[in-house]
Design a protein around this motif. Structure first.
Motif, PDB file in Angstrom:
ATOM      1  N   ASN A  92       0.823  -1.217   0.000  1.00 15.80           N
ATOM      2  CA  ASN A  92       0.000   0.000   0.000  1.00 15.80           C
ATOM      3  C   ASN A  92       0.853   1.261   0.000  1.00 15.80           C
ATOM      4  OD1 ASN A  92      -1.980   1.914   0.223  1.00 15.80           O
ATOM      5  ND2 ASN A  92      -2.396   1.532   2.395  1.00 15.80           N
ATOM      6  N   ASN A  93       0.835   1.956  -1.138  1.00 17.19           N
ATOM      7  CA  ASN A  93       1.580   3.211  -1.256  1.00 17.19           C
ATOM      8  C   ASN A  93       0.657   4.409  -1.090  1.00 17.19           C
ATOM      9  OD1 ASN A  93       0.923   1.945  -4.063  1.00 17.19           O
ATOM     10  ND2 ASN A  93       0.912   4.164  -4.420  1.00 17.19           N
ATOM     11  N   ARG A  94      -0.604   4.160  -0.789  1.00 14.53           N
ATOM     12  CA  ARG A  94      -1.546   5.276  -0.617  1.00 14.53           C
ATOM     13  C   ARG A  94      -1.853   5.482   0.870  1.00 14.53           C
ATOM     14  NH1 ARG A  94      -5.791   5.107  -5.676  1.00 14.53           N
ATOM     15  NH2 ARG A  94      -4.294   5.813  -7.263  1.00 14.53           N
ATOM     16  N   HIS A 134       0.118  -1.112  -6.904  1.00  6.40           N
ATOM     17  CA  HIS A 134      -0.375  -0.170  -7.913  1.00  6.40           C
ATOM     18  C   HIS A 134       0.666   0.919  -8.151  1.00  6.40           C
ATOM     19  CE1 HIS A 134      -2.752   2.782 -10.000  1.00  6.40           C
ATOM     20  NE2 HIS A 134      -2.591   3.659  -9.010  1.00  6.40           N
ATOM     21  N   SER A 135       0.942   1.161  -9.419  1.00  8.39           N
ATOM     22  CA  SER A 135       1.803   2.272  -9.813  1.00  8.39           C
ATOM     23  C   SER A 135       3.178   2.162  -9.157  1.00  8.39           C
ATOM     24  CB  SER A 135       1.101   3.578  -9.481  1.00  8.39           C
ATOM     25  OG  SER A 135       1.640   4.585 -10.274  1.00  8.39           O
ATOM     26  N   ARG A 136       3.558   3.091  -8.281  1.00  8.01           N
ATOM     27  CA  ARG A 136       4.879   2.947  -7.652  1.00  8.01           C
ATOM     28  C   ARG A 136       4.927   1.645  -6.828  1.00  8.01           C
ATOM     29  NH1 ARG A 136       4.587   8.683  -4.892  1.00  8.01           N
ATOM     30  NH2 ARG A 136       3.317   8.942  -6.753  1.00  8.01           N
ATOM     31  N   GLY A 137       3.772   1.267  -6.275  1.00  5.56           N
ATOM     32  CA  GLY A 137       3.687  -0.011  -5.560  1.00  5.56           C
ATOM     33  C   GLY A 137       3.820  -1.187  -6.519  1.00  5.56           C
ATOM     34  N   GLY A 138       3.383  -0.990  -7.776  1.00  2.51           N
ATOM     35  CA  GLY A 138       3.504  -2.048  -8.789  1.00  2.51           C
ATOM     36  C   GLY A 138       4.954  -2.258  -9.190  1.00  2.51           C
ATOM     37  N   LYS A 139       5.716  -1.163  -9.230  1.00  3.24           N
ATOM     38  CA  LYS A 139       7.156  -1.288  -9.521  1.00  3.24           C
ATOM     39  C   LYS A 139       7.783  -2.139  -8.414  1.00  3.24           C
ATOM     40  CE  LYS A 139       6.960   3.685 -10.763  1.00  3.24           C
ATOM     41  NZ  LYS A 139       6.424   3.855 -12.068  1.00  3.24           N
ATOM     42  N   ALA A 140       7.386  -1.834  -7.172  1.00  3.54           N
ATOM     43  CA  ALA A 140       7.945  -2.586  -6.033  1.00  3.54           C
ATOM     44  C   ALA A 140       7.512  -4.053  -6.079  1.00  3.54           C
ATOM     45  CB  ALA A 140       7.513  -1.944  -4.715  1.00  3.54           C
ATOM     46  N   GLY A 188       5.312   8.488 -22.667  1.00  2.55           N
ATOM     47  CA  GLY A 188       4.841   8.776 -21.310  1.00  2.55           C
ATOM     48  C   GLY A 188       6.035   9.133 -20.439  1.00  2.55           C
ATOM     49  N   GLU A 189       6.038   8.640 -19.220  1.00  2.00           N
ATOM     50  CA  GLU A 189       7.123   8.962 -18.284  1.00  2.00           C
ATOM     51  C   GLU A 189       8.430   8.296 -18.727  1.00  2.00           C
ATOM     52  OE1 GLU A 189       6.432   7.537 -14.266  1.00  2.00           O
ATOM     53  OE2 GLU A 189       7.498   9.274 -13.464  1.00  2.00           O
ATOM     54  N   THR A 190       9.506   9.074 -18.773  1.00  2.00           N
ATOM     55  CA  THR A 190      10.802   8.533 -19.209  1.00  2.00           C
ATOM     56  C   THR A 190      11.718   8.308 -17.995  1.00  2.00           C
ATOM     57  OG1 THR A 190      11.804  10.704 -19.410  1.00  2.00           O
ATOM     58  CG2 THR A 190      10.666   9.850 -21.379  1.00  2.00           C
ATOM     59  N   ASP A 218      12.451  11.622 -16.530  1.00  2.00           N
ATOM     60  CA  ASP A 218      11.304  12.162 -15.776  1.00  2.00           C
ATOM     61  C   ASP A 218      11.216  11.526 -14.392  1.00  2.00           C
ATOM     62  OD1 ASP A 218      10.295  13.681 -17.929  1.00  2.00           O
ATOM     63  OD2 ASP A 218       9.106  11.994 -18.687  1.00  2.00           O
ATOM     64  N   ILE A 219      11.288  10.221 -14.358  1.00  2.00           N
ATOM     65  CA  ILE A 219      11.035   9.530 -13.087  1.00  2.00           C
ATOM     66  C   ILE A 219      12.153   9.810 -12.087  1.00  2.00           C
ATOM     67  CG2 ILE A 219      12.085   7.243 -13.548  1.00  2.00           C
ATOM     68  CD1 ILE A 219       9.452   6.044 -12.429  1.00  2.00           C
ATOM     69  N   ASN A 220      13.384   9.854 -12.576  1.00  2.00           N
ATOM     70  CA  ASN A 220      14.491  10.097 -11.651  1.00  2.00           C
ATOM     71  C   ASN A 220      14.540  11.534 -11.159  1.00  2.00           C
ATOM     72  OD1 ASN A 220      15.949   7.615 -11.182  1.00  2.00           O
ATOM     73  ND2 ASN A 220      16.321   7.605 -13.388  1.00  2.00           N
ATOM     74  N   GLY A 270      11.789  13.436 -10.927  1.00  2.00           N
ATOM     75  CA  GLY A 270      10.600  13.622 -10.086  1.00  2.00           C
ATOM     76  C   GLY A 270      10.692  12.892  -8.754  1.00  2.00           C
ATOM     77  N   PHE A 271      11.361  11.751  -8.758  1.00  2.00           N
ATOM     78  CA  PHE A 271      11.417  10.893  -7.558  1.00  2.00           C
ATOM     79  C   PHE A 271      12.850  10.396  -7.402  1.00  2.00           C
ATOM     80  CE2 PHE A 271       7.315  10.620  -9.670  1.00  2.00           C
ATOM     81  CZ  PHE A 271       6.433  10.962  -8.653  1.00  2.00           C
ATOM     82  N   SER A 272      13.728  11.290  -7.001  1.00  2.00           N
ATOM     83  CA  SER A 272      15.158  10.954  -7.031  1.00  2.00           C
ATOM     84  C   SER A 272      15.531   9.885  -6.002  1.00  2.00           C
ATOM     85  CB  SER A 272      15.989  12.209  -6.804  1.00  2.00           C
ATOM     86  OG  SER A 272      15.611  12.775  -5.573  1.00  2.00           O
ATOM     87  N   HIS A 273      14.600   9.583  -5.085  1.00  2.00           N
ATOM     88  CA  HIS A 273      14.894   8.598  -4.031  1.00  2.00           C
ATOM     89  C   HIS A 273      14.414   7.188  -4.378  1.00  2.00           C
ATOM     90  CE1 HIS A 273      10.852  10.146  -3.548  1.00  2.00           C
ATOM     91  NE2 HIS A 273      10.530   9.159  -2.751  1.00  2.00           N
ATOM     92  N   TRP A 274      13.787   6.982  -5.552  1.00  2.00           N
ATOM     93  CA  TRP A 274      13.184   5.670  -5.820  1.00  2.00           C
ATOM     94  C   TRP A 274      14.182   4.602  -6.246  1.00  2.00           C
ATOM     95  CZ3 TRP A 274       7.975   6.659  -8.922  1.00  2.00           C
ATOM     96  CH2 TRP A 274       7.001   7.120  -8.008  1.00  2.00           C
ATOM     97  N   PHE A 275      15.183   5.004  -7.039  1.00  2.00           N
ATOM     98  CA  PHE A 275      16.084   3.997  -7.637  1.00  2.00           C
ATOM     99  C   PHE A 275      17.526   4.298  -7.256  1.00  2.00           C
ATOM    100  CE2 PHE A 275      12.349   4.655 -10.370  1.00  2.00           C
ATOM    101  CZ  PHE A 275      11.762   3.402 -10.209  1.00  2.00           C
ATOM    102  N   ASP A 291      -1.923   7.247 -20.160  1.00  2.00           N
ATOM    103  CA  ASP A 291      -0.852   7.350 -21.145  1.00  2.00           C
ATOM    104  C   ASP A 291       0.523   7.528 -20.493  1.00  2.00           C
ATOM    105  OD1 ASP A 291      -0.392   7.234 -23.947  1.00  2.00           O
ATOM    106  OD2 ASP A 291       0.265   9.321 -23.829  1.00  2.00           O
ATOM    107  N   TRP A 292       0.562   8.160 -19.340  1.00  2.00           N
ATOM    108  CA  TRP A 292       1.822   8.393 -18.613  1.00  2.00           C
ATOM    109  C   TRP A 292       2.521   7.064 -18.300  1.00  2.00           C
ATOM    110  CZ3 TRP A 292       5.104  12.112 -18.141  1.00  2.00           C
ATOM    111  CH2 TRP A 292       5.906  12.277 -17.017  1.00  2.00           C
ATOM    112  N   ALA A 293       1.697   6.018 -18.086  1.00  2.00           N
ATOM    113  CA  ALA A 293       2.262   4.691 -17.788  1.00  2.00           C
ATOM    114  C   ALA A 293       2.467   3.864 -19.059  1.00  2.00           C
ATOM    115  CB  ALA A 293       1.374   3.929 -16.811  1.00  2.00           C
ATOM    116  N   THR A 301      -8.955   5.641 -16.054  1.00  2.00           N
ATOM    117  CA  THR A 301      -7.685   6.278 -15.706  1.00  2.00           C
ATOM    118  C   THR A 301      -6.896   5.455 -14.688  1.00  2.00           C
ATOM    119  OG1 THR A 301      -8.863   7.542 -14.043  1.00  2.00           O
ATOM    120  CG2 THR A 301      -8.567   8.613 -16.167  1.00  2.00           C
ATOM    121  N   HIS A 302      -5.756   6.028 -14.321  1.00  2.00           N
ATOM    122  CA  HIS A 302      -4.763   5.429 -13.434  1.00  2.00           C
ATOM    123  C   HIS A 302      -5.341   5.151 -12.043  1.00  2.00           C
ATOM    124  CE1 HIS A 302      -0.555   4.888 -12.330  1.00  2.00           C
ATOM    125  NE2 HIS A 302      -0.717   5.694 -11.297  1.00  2.00           N
ATOM    126  N   ASN A 303      -5.528   3.870 -11.712  1.00  2.00           N
ATOM    127  CA  ASN A 303      -6.090   3.534 -10.394  1.00  2.00           C
ATOM    128  C   ASN A 303      -6.118   2.021 -10.237  1.00  2.00           C
ATOM    129  OD1 ASN A 303      -7.219   3.950  -7.896  1.00  2.00           O
ATOM    130  ND2 ASN A 303      -9.149   4.804  -8.661  1.00  2.00           N
TER     131      ASN A 303
END
Ligand code: GTR
Length: 384
Positions: free
Chosen positions: A127-129, A222-228, A260-262, A265-267, A269-274, A313-315, A364-366
């Motif tokens: 759960n990332n929400r 979901h989304s960032r949680g889906g990456k995880a 979409g997100e490249t 972009d992701i790094n 926007g979210f420099s702590h993810w990877f 589309d972003w995804a 949409t994204h959900n």
């Protein structure tokens, strides 16, 4: 741009996707260190799979520490009061793990179907929400626990912040405070890897629970949680079904599509993810030693599921679908079918027949009830 549009058009009308390979120049998921395609399951297991995992560790997600030993005796399981006719039981679990710098505590809520005459499969939701999505008094679509229980499945929800809060504060809190040494390395784990590692700690405990079937554990995000969830499934072979809901960039979407997100972009926007190394690939997707189809391939021959939403589309829904298509050669080498078809379904359609499931939902994204119904149908088909 013109080429890309032409390509999307071709991909939509033809099931053959050789053009995509030519266009995107994806790394061959079956290539060995010399670039030669391997031809046996043994070479995949012994050589290419470990090497692919290492490339993702070094260049994308970073290296996670070894698993601590779950302290069962110190952990607690507290049943919640529910109406007798609710069809489920709920338990608040507090799991304890010794770490180099103190004790890690992991709180989660577990819902199990009742009555159950045999151990049941388990869906672990990263759960990332909002944490209150775990509140059983406020039914919601993101974690429809009662509905999942009614279908005969157990489900646990675990919040990511206890592994690493989703903010860039220099890796001083969460599990980083318990494990990391300074200075950090270019391949040190970051936030997404911390969440994946956390989901594995939930498996440590719940896979030993008598009511749970340890061979049927799904991890979903979901989304960032889906990456995880994907990175968890790639590293932890106890995950029998890995589910990516709209995970997009550095999840189930191909980076080389640059749609979409490249990576930049992701790094940014979210420099702590990877990991730090991943930041070297801004606008250099072609230089990445891996692409995301190889992440899905790391799940083979286990069950995998990728879901897209039409307006997300972003995804990059098409990039998510192609990611599954291009993981196919590894599934085939291991003697099973990945996606049952190379033709992308229309919105509302799904592919459930192979070991890789896919659907694209209108909207949409959900993470919604429509998505959950698809996941449970897929699990029924492969597990019941
Ligand atoms: C977005 C981010 C995506 C995705 C999403 C989410 O802003 O760009 O990669 O992870 O957040 O988690 O909902």
């Amino acid at each position: 741009m013109g080429t890309r549009l032409a390509w999307i058009f071709c991909a939509m009308i033809t099931p053959a996707l050789t053009l995509a390979e030519d266009d995107l120049k994806l790394p061959d998921p079956l290539a060995d260190a010399q670039g030669k395609p391997i031809t046996t399951a043994e070479a995949w297991e012994k050589e290419v799979r470990p090497r692919t995992l290492e490339l993702f560790r070094e260049h994308v997600y970073g290296r996670s520490p070894a698993a601590p030993k779950w302290d069962k005796a110190a952990s607690t399981f507290t049943p919640l009061e529910l109406p007798a006719d609710s069809g489920m039981s709920a338990t608040d679990c507090v799991l304890k793990f010794p770490t180099p710098k103190g004790q890690l505590e992991v709180k989660l809520r577990l819902v199990e179907p009742k009555p159950a005459d045999k151990p049941v499969p388990l869906f672990i939701l990263i759960n990332n929400r909002a944490p209150d999505l775990a509140d059983l008094d406020k039914p919601n679509e993101f974690w429809p626990a009662a509905k999942i229980a009614k279908r005969g499945y157990a489900t646990a929800i675990v919040h990511v912040a206890q592994f690493d809060p989703d903010k860039n504060e220099g890796f001083k809190d969460g599990v980083h405070a318990l494990y990391d040494t300074q200075p950090r390395k270019p391949d040190s784990w970051a936030t997404i890897a911390a969440w994946s590692w956390g989901a594995s700690r939930v498996i440590d405990a719940l896979s030993t629970r008598p009511g749970i079937d340890p061979k049927k554990i799904a991890v979903i995000g979901h989304s960032r949680g889906g990456k995880a969830a994907l990175w968890c499934g790639a590293q932890d072979e106890r995950v029998a079904l890995t589910i990516s809901n709209d995970s997009g960039c550095t999840g189930a979407a191909l980076s080389r599509r640059i749609h979409g997100e490249t990576v930049a972009d992701i790094n940014k926007g979210f420099s702590h993810w990877f990991c730090e190394n991943y930041h070297r690939y801004y606008n250099k997707e072609q230089e990445l030693p891996v692409d995301q189809h190889q992440l899905i391939a790391l799940l083979a021959p286990r069950l995998a599921y990728v879901a897209s939403a039409k307006e997300d589309d972003w995804a990059d829904p098409l990039g998510e679908f192609l990611c599954c298509v291009h993981a196919g050669p590894v599934y085939r080498l291991l003697g099973v079918t990945g996606l049952e078809s190379d033709k992308m379904p229309e919105a509302g359609g799904h592919l459930h027949g192979g070991r890789i499931g896919y659907h694209i939902r209108p909207g949409t994204h959900n993470l919604t009830l429509v998505d959950w119904k698809e996941y449970l149908d897929f699990a029924d088909r492969h597990w019941k």
